[in-house]
Design a protein around this motif. Structure first.
Motif, PDB file in Angstrom:
ATOM      1  N   UNK A 157       0.763  -1.167  -0.112  1.00 55.09           N
ATOM      2  CA  UNK A 157       0.042  -0.018  -0.001  1.00 55.09           C
ATOM      3  C   UNK A 157       0.902   1.160   0.007  1.00 55.09           C
ATOM      4  N   UNK A 158       2.037   1.304   0.636  1.00 51.45           N
ATOM      5  CA  UNK A 158       2.786   2.330   0.649  1.00 51.45           C
ATOM      6  C   UNK A 158       3.407   2.587  -0.621  1.00 51.45           C
ATOM      7  N   UNK A 159       3.610   1.661  -1.367  1.00 50.78           N
ATOM      8  CA  UNK A 159       4.474   1.734  -2.825  1.00 50.78           C
ATOM      9  C   UNK A 159       3.103   2.381  -3.365  1.00 50.78           C
ATOM     10  N   UNK A 160       1.908   1.937  -3.463  1.00 49.72           N
ATOM     11  CA  UNK A 160       0.580   2.398  -4.182  1.00 49.72           C
ATOM     12  C   UNK A 160       0.485   3.902  -3.905  1.00 49.72           C
ATOM     13  N   UNK A 161       0.487   4.238  -2.485  1.00 45.05           N
ATOM     14  CA  UNK A 161       0.347   5.519  -2.283  1.00 45.05           C
ATOM     15  C   UNK A 161       1.347   6.305  -2.727  1.00 45.05           C
ATOM     16  N   UNK A 162       2.674   5.957  -2.839  1.00 47.37           N
ATOM     17  CA  UNK A 162       3.724   6.788  -3.531  1.00 47.37           C
ATOM     18  C   UNK A 162       3.370   7.014  -4.975  1.00 47.37           C
ATOM     19  N   UNK A 163       2.971   5.978  -5.628  1.00 51.66           N
ATOM     20  CA  UNK A 163       2.710   5.931  -6.979  1.00 51.66           C
ATOM     21  C   UNK A 163       1.619   6.846  -7.043  1.00 51.66           C
ATOM     22  N   UNK A 164       0.427   6.794  -6.147  1.00 50.24           N
ATOM     23  CA  UNK A 164      -0.633   7.784  -6.334  1.00 50.24           C
ATOM     24  C   UNK A 164      -0.054   9.289  -6.385  1.00 50.24           C
ATOM     25  N   UNK A 165       0.824   9.515  -5.457  1.00 52.18           N
ATOM     26  CA  UNK A 165       1.489  10.769  -5.254  1.00 52.18           C
ATOM     27  C   UNK A 165       2.001  11.342  -6.541  1.00 52.18           C
ATOM     28  N   UNK A 166       2.754  10.378  -7.037  1.00 57.74           N
ATOM     29  CA  UNK A 166       3.691  10.718  -8.076  1.00 57.74           C
ATOM     30  C   UNK A 166       2.640  11.055  -9.625  1.00 57.74           C
ATOM     31  N   UNK A 167       1.628  10.347  -9.612  1.00 59.41           N
ATOM     32  CA  UNK A 167       0.661  10.510 -10.519  1.00 59.41           C
ATOM     33  C   UNK A 167      -0.026  11.709 -10.397  1.00 59.41           C
ATOM     34  N   UNK A 168      -0.254  12.152  -9.317  1.00 57.26           N
ATOM     35  CA  UNK A 168      -1.016  13.393  -8.861  1.00 57.26           C
ATOM     36  C   UNK A 168      -0.125  14.556  -9.118  1.00 57.26           C
ATOM     37  N   UNK A 169       1.292  14.384  -9.003  1.00 58.67           N
ATOM     38  CA  UNK A 169       2.140  15.461  -9.256  1.00 58.67           C
ATOM     39  C   UNK A 169       2.358  15.671 -10.884  1.00 58.67           C
ATOM     40  N   UNK A 170       2.144  14.559 -11.393  1.00 59.15           N
ATOM     41  CA  UNK A 170       2.291  14.706 -12.936  1.00 59.15           C
ATOM     42  C   UNK A 170       1.076  15.427 -13.485  1.00 59.15           C
ATOM     43  N   UNK A 171      -0.085  15.358 -12.794  1.00 66.24           N
ATOM     44  CA  UNK A 171      -1.333  15.862 -13.044  1.00 66.24           C
ATOM     45  C   UNK A 171      -1.142  17.501 -12.790  1.00 66.24           C
ATOM     46  N   UNK A 172      -0.440  17.826 -11.635  1.00 71.25           N
ATOM     47  CA  UNK A 172      -0.329  19.228 -11.400  1.00 71.25           C
ATOM     48  C   UNK A 172       0.448  19.654 -12.118  1.00 71.25           C
ATOM     49  N   UNK A 173       1.735  19.169 -12.614  1.00 72.83           N
ATOM     50  CA  UNK A 173       2.471  19.771 -13.431  1.00 72.83           C
ATOM     51  C   UNK A 173       2.108  19.813 -14.710  1.00 72.83           C
ATOM     52  N   UNK A 174       1.040  18.762 -15.368  1.00 71.29           N
ATOM     53  CA  UNK A 174       0.450  19.070 -16.620  1.00 71.29           C
ATOM     54  C   UNK A 174      -0.672  20.360 -16.467  1.00 71.29           C
ATOM     55  N   UNK A 175      -1.087  20.802 -15.268  1.00 69.87           N
ATOM     56  CA  UNK A 175      -2.005  21.719 -15.297  1.00 69.87           C
ATOM     57  C   UNK A 175      -1.156  22.996 -15.332  1.00 69.87           C
ATOM     58  N   UNK A 176      -0.163  23.187 -14.630  1.00 70.33           N
ATOM     59  CA  UNK A 176       0.580  24.399 -14.868  1.00 70.33           C
ATOM     60  C   UNK A 176       1.189  24.354 -16.186  1.00 70.33           C
ATOM     61  N   UNK A 177       1.454  23.557 -16.821  1.00 71.37           N
ATOM     62  CA  UNK A 177       1.900  23.498 -18.097  1.00 71.37           C
ATOM     63  C   UNK A 177       0.827  23.868 -19.373  1.00 71.37           C
ATOM     64  N   UNK A 178      -0.319  23.586 -18.916  1.00 68.67           N
ATOM     65  CA  UNK A 178      -1.344  24.157 -19.608  1.00 68.67           C
ATOM     66  C   UNK A 178      -1.527  25.685 -19.458  1.00 68.67           C
ATOM     67  N   UNK A 179      -1.545  26.172 -18.116  1.00 68.01           N
ATOM     68  CA  UNK A 179      -1.692  27.362 -17.876  1.00 68.01           C
ATOM     69  C   UNK A 179      -0.623  28.347 -18.479  1.00 68.01           C
ATOM     70  N   UNK A 180       0.603  27.683 -18.366  1.00 69.11           N
ATOM     71  CA  UNK A 180       1.788  28.505 -19.064  1.00 69.11           C
ATOM     72  C   UNK A 180       1.737  28.560 -20.562  1.00 69.11           C
ATOM     73  N   UNK A 181       1.240  27.539 -21.122  1.00 71.36           N
ATOM     74  CA  UNK A 181       1.104  27.412 -22.637  1.00 71.36           C
ATOM     75  C   UNK A 181      -0.053  28.557 -22.938  1.00 71.36           C
TER      76      UNK A 181
END
Length: 396
Positions: A157-181
């Motif tokens: 579960x800890x591994x899955x939580x970390x994976x979820x955090x990384x996927x969420x970070x990707x999503x946040x980075x993608x949103x910021x990228x869209x705003x910057x674009x």
């Protein structure tokens, strides 16, 4: 005709005179000889025993052979001469060109030794192979346990939580990228050296780099799980292979390896047999103890065709008589084992004994008569006997 009749009458007249003379002679003997001699019996002339069967035959050695090479070739040498005594296995003659075959035989013998050694090593190493296979299986099983343990410690579960955090970070980075674009798109019509546009471009570049970093970190985290799963699959395949090796060597070496080694040895043996047969065909051997009776006049260096008669041998330690004169009326009175007497025509004073050894079942028609061949073995050997002598056979 008259002369014959006169002779006949003279014989008739002489008979009483002969009888009379004989009677007078007997009377004279009784008068002048002692009484003890008068009672001695008078010798009677020999009379042939009734029922005897006679036939003409000829002498033959008990065994004889007309020998020639099975394979053709160039005659190298004749090693015997007429009248020579030879023993079974003696070389009588040879063909040439043996060197190539002898070299091939040496190679085949070497291959035979090598193949036999490989097969022996394979059979002798059965215990070692079984032990090595068992050790390989245990090693593979240990590797599988380690790989599975690594996967279990990672896939939590800890591994899955970390994976979820990384996927969420990707999503946040993608949103910021869209705003910057979107922000950059508003200033693309400005001059590239415009400060506002340059700031918008820097913000977009930083957002894109942050997005890539987030994806990279997520993929690295995922790759750990994929590697652990692949390690488990690999370890399981190694266990399966080791188990097959153990099963294959449970009763000794791998049957496929043994079959291959045996096939190699069989091939070497077949090559040796073929070369030895070829070499044997280049030598003419005596099949039994015998005397050389005749030799073909082929000279060394001349070609000899297969089956050409080169040497005639005969075993004269025993003699046979063969007669073909017995008619169907006579042959029924003859049986195997029946005693016979044999007299050579060239040596009438020599009388030999023998016995019927065989009677041919197949008949021969000669001048309208049905005759059978009878084979007789003589009891004795006389040095004066010669192959082919005609004899008179009397069946007792």
């Amino acid at each position: 005709m008259k002369k014959n009749m006169n002779c006949y009458h003279k014989r008739i007249l002489l008979i009483p005179l002969i009888i009379l003379s004989a009677l007078l002679g007997l009377c004279a003997c009784s008068m002048f000889q002692p009484e003890s001699t008068q009672s001695m019996p008078t010798a009677l002339p020999a009379v042939l025993e009734p029922g005897l069967i006679t036939a003409e035959g000829w002498l033959m050695p008990v065994r004889y052979s007309a020998l020639g090479f099975v394979a053709g070739g160039e005659l190298s040498k004749v090693l015997v001469h007429e009248g020579q005594e030879v023993h079974q296995g003696d070389v009588l003659a040879r063909l040439g060109e043996r060197e190539t075959l002898e070299a091939t035989l040496s190679q085949a013998l070497l291959e035979q030794l090598s193949a036999q050694a490989a097969l022996d090593d394979l059979n002798d190493s059965g215990d070692l192979i079984r032990a090595q296979s068992a050790l390989a299986l245990m090693t593979a099983q240990k590797a599988l346990l380690d790989a599975q343990n690594g996967l279990d410690h990672l896939n939590t579960p800890q591994y899955q939580d970390r994976l979820d955090d990384l996927n969420e970070a990707i999503q946040d980075a993608n949103d910021e990228l869209d705003d910057a674009r979107e922000n950059l798109n508003e200033y693309l019509d400005l001059d590239p050296d415009n400060t506002t546009r340059k700031n918008a471009q820097e913000e977009y570049d930083d957002a894109a780099l942050a997005y890539l970093d987030a994806v990279y970190e997520r993929d690295i985290w995922l790759n750990q799980l994929d590697q652990a799963r692949a390690a488990v699959d690999l370890a399981q395949a190694q266990v399966d292979e080791a188990q097959r090796a153990v099963d294959a060597h449970q009763n000794g070496p791998d049957p496929d390896d043994v079959a291959l080694a045996q096939a190699r040895l069989d091939n070497a043996n077949a090559q040796i047999a073929a070369v030895q047969a070829a070499l044997a065909n280049m030598e003419l051997l005596a099949p039994y103890d015998a005397t050389v009776f005749d030799i073909n006049d082929i000279e060394p260096g001349e070609s000899v065709a297969p089956g050409t008669m080169l040497v005639i041998l005969a075993d004269t330690t025993d003699w046979m008589v063969e007669t073909r004169d017995l008619s169907e009326l006579d042959v029924v009175e003859v049986e195997v084992g029946q005693r016979v007497s044999v007299t050579p025509d060239a040596i009438p004073e020599l009388e030999l004994s023998g016995a019927v050894e065989s009677i041919d079942r197949v008949f021969t028609e000669r001048s309208g008569d049905i005759t059978y061949t009878v084979h007789i073995r003589l009891d004795e050997v006389d040095p004066s006997l010669q192959w082919g002598m005609t004899v008179t056979v009397t069946f007792k």
